[in-house]
Design an enzyme around this catalytic site. Structure first.
Site, PDB file in Angstrom:
ATOM      1  N   SER A 191      -6.645 -11.811   6.949  1.00  0.00           N
ATOM      2  CA  SER A 191      -6.460 -10.829   8.025  1.00  0.00           C
ATOM      3  C   SER A 191      -5.571  -9.712   7.538  1.00  0.00           C
ATOM      4  CB  SER A 191      -5.834 -11.479   9.240  1.00  0.00           C
ATOM      5  OG  SER A 191      -4.446 -11.638   9.020  1.00  0.00           O
ATOM      6  N   LYS A 192      -5.768  -8.550   8.165  1.00  0.00           N
ATOM      7  CA  LYS A 192      -5.042  -7.381   7.687  1.00  0.00           C
ATOM      8  C   LYS A 192      -3.551  -7.486   7.970  1.00  0.00           C
ATOM      9  CE  LYS A 192      -6.129  -4.420  11.619  1.00  0.00           C
ATOM     10  NZ  LYS A 192      -6.981  -3.362  12.073  1.00  0.00           N
ATOM     11  N   ARG A 193      -3.163  -8.450   8.804  1.00  0.00           N
ATOM     12  CA  ARG A 193      -1.731  -8.648   9.039  1.00  0.00           C
ATOM     13  C   ARG A 193      -1.058  -9.199   7.784  1.00  0.00           C
ATOM     14  NH1 ARG A 193      -0.283  -8.348  15.103  1.00  0.00           N
ATOM     15  NH2 ARG A 193      -1.804  -6.702  15.330  1.00  0.00           N
ATOM     16  N   LYS A 194      -1.827  -9.897   6.952  1.00  0.00           N
ATOM     17  CA  LYS A 194      -1.209 -10.508   5.777  1.00  0.00           C
ATOM     18  C   LYS A 194      -1.628  -9.877   4.456  1.00  0.00           C
ATOM     19  CE  LYS A 194      -0.136 -14.918   7.703  1.00  0.00           C
ATOM     20  NZ  LYS A 194      -0.392 -16.333   7.751  1.00  0.00           N
TER      21      LYS A 194
END
Ligand code: GLU
Length: 495
Positions: free
Chosen positions: A252-255
């Protein structure tokens, strides 16, 4: 049977490496069977879909060398290939389901449904549509429709039993019907949901194999039932393993940077990225790690895909990219690729208006623009010491900026300005002080060329990755802190 596969991205935001991965496996499967590979744009979510994102999907998949035989921009005999241009088709099929008694009108308001779910949760039940629309008489329905009451169309789901379907890689899968909701098929705005549009289009476009991410397994019972209701044969289903972060969570783009364009902006070669994606769950018969797209097509067998979640690890990608650069580019090709990457007229065209008024001689230029052509700036926590705001506030600014920018669907200068200006105001910080930490995270220094223009040149993925890196250097907030920050951020109520 003629093999026809498709990739069906929704044009909401920057195209994800997961889309390229699914496109790649669909393309290989189609090519290997002398079939056809289709690109369909699933843009029925009117709020979130946009043309810029659609164009970026075309450009980034083409950059990777993934060419489709039919699609919105190349045509084909099963078009239109953009779902927003097919709404009358879905309406016809939804009406047909209602007439046959397989679907029904539901007039429940959002508040009513929220109450229903809340009630269910207080009784420890999993929230689920309770079938209230099913009890309406035909006169009640006719009256409400005549009065213009908004409604949706939902599909009926068996009350008992188990849905069984086959997956090419996973074999038989069983999901109890009790876990399946009476899915909305047509929304109040007259647009179909993913489920209806996807099934209707796969059928009408004669898709033979649906190769998609494993996150869609739970939707398969609804799809199978729709095929049954319509009396159509269902394509073969094949759910690919999800790409994972090195900690095994869903990519995910959060990580991690997940946009194809991030890798493009960082200067990876498309051959290397495709090669790397090809290794996600699959390997060459001789285990050779470096291979080209034609080599993959020639050796591909979908049954060799293993299901253990493939890890998308940028260190491994760096290694592979290095090999492609060293082993496959002669000096001339290296030069051409560099030009194609960023040392070209278009890029300079974006940069020159920002620098011309600021230089006295050309040699002033390089130090000024380095950050626009680089990857992640070399900064550490001390780099933020020079800002007016303290570390805690710096962390907040960076974190909130990431969240706010996530909501910017079209990456335009005025949209970015509006977004960050609104955030600074809501946080009650002067725009100048608010921007300082962002300058450091994005440019590695507190003064640089105008920030919003720089953000346009860098693109959303690189911007996000740099701000995230800034946050990392200050120490990422713990889960608990993040929750608190999230709550505070929600209270700011910025759009
Ligand atoms: N529009 C869906 C997506 O964004 C397509 C899923 C499918 O392939 O059925 O991934």
């Amino acid at each position: 049977m003629i093999v026809r596969t498709r990739v069906a991205p929704s044009p909401t935001g920057d195209p994800h490496v997961g889309t390229a991965y699914i496109a790649l496996f669909n393309l290989c499967f189609a090519r290997q069977h002398d079939g056809c590979f289709v690109l369909r744009i699933e843009d029925t979510d009117q709020q979130r879909s946009n043309k810029q994102s659609e164009q970026t999907i075309f450009d980034s998949l083409r950059w990777l060398g993934l060419e489709w035989d039919e699609g919105p921009d190349v045509g084909g005999e099963f078009g239109p290939y953009r779902q927003s241009e097919r709404t009358s088709i879905y309406k016809k099929y939804a009406d047909q389901l209602v007439e046959a008694g397989h679907a029904f009108y539901c007039f429940a308001t959002t508040e009513e449904l929220d109450d229903m779910r809340r009630e269910q949760m207080t009784h420890g039940e999993t929230p689920k549509y309770d079938g209230r629309g099913l009890s309406l008489s035909s006169t009640e329905i006719a009256d409400r429709r005549a009065a213009g009451t908004p409604y949706v169309i939902r599909m009926k789901i068996p009350e008992q039993g188990v849905c069984r379907f086959d997956d090419m890689l996973r074999g038989p899968i069983e999901i109890p019907w009790s876990q399946v909701d009476m899915q909305v098929l047509m929304k109040a705005d007259g647009m179909p949901t993913y489920h209806l549009a996807n099934v209707v289009d796969d059928h009408l476009m004669e898709i033979s194999h649906v190769i998609r991410g494993e996150e869609w397994i739970n939707s398969a019972p609804k799809h199978q039932l729709l095929y049954e209701y319509f009396g159509w044969d269902m394509p073969v289903l094949c759910h690919m393993p999800l790409l994972r972060n090195p900690d095994k969570s869903k990519l995910s783009k959060r990580k991690n940077p997940t946009g194809i364009n991030f890798y493009r902006a960082m200067g990876y070669l498309p051959e290397a990225l495709i090669n790397y994606l090809g290794r996600m769950g699959w390997s060459m018969p001789d285990e050779e790690e470096k291979f080209s797209l034609p080599e993959m097509v020639a050796n591909f067998n979908i049954e060799d895909v293993h299901l253990g979640g493939p890890v998308f690890d940028t260190e491994k990608l760096d290694w592979l990219n290095g090999r492609w650069i060293r082993e496959d580019l002669d000096e001339g090709a290296f030069r051409e690729r560099l030009i194609e990457w960023a040392l070209n007229g278009d890029k300079l065209g974006e940069i020159i208006p920002l620098v011309q008024g600021r230089v006295e001689k050309f040699s002033d230029l390089a130090p000024m623009v380095t950050y626009l052509l680089a990857g992640i700036p070399d900064i550490d926590a001390a780099s933020f010491d020079q800002t007016k705001v303290d570390t805690q506030l710096t962390q907040k600014i960076l974190q909130y900026a990431v969240w706010s920018l996530d909501g910017v669907s079209e990456w335009h200068r005025d949209k970015l300005y509006q977004c960050l200006n609104e955030l600074a105001r809501a946080m009650d910080i002067k725009l100048k002080d608010f921007m300082e930490p962002l300058f450091i995270a994005l440019a590695g220094k507190s003064a640089a060329l105008p920030l919003f223009d720089s953000m346009i040149i860098l693109g959303p993925d690189l911007v996000r990755a740099r701000i995230r890196h800034g946050l990392e250097t200050l120490g990422l907030p713990s889960k608990k802190q993040l929750k608190k920050l999230d709550k505070e951020y929600q209270q700011l109520a910025v759009s």
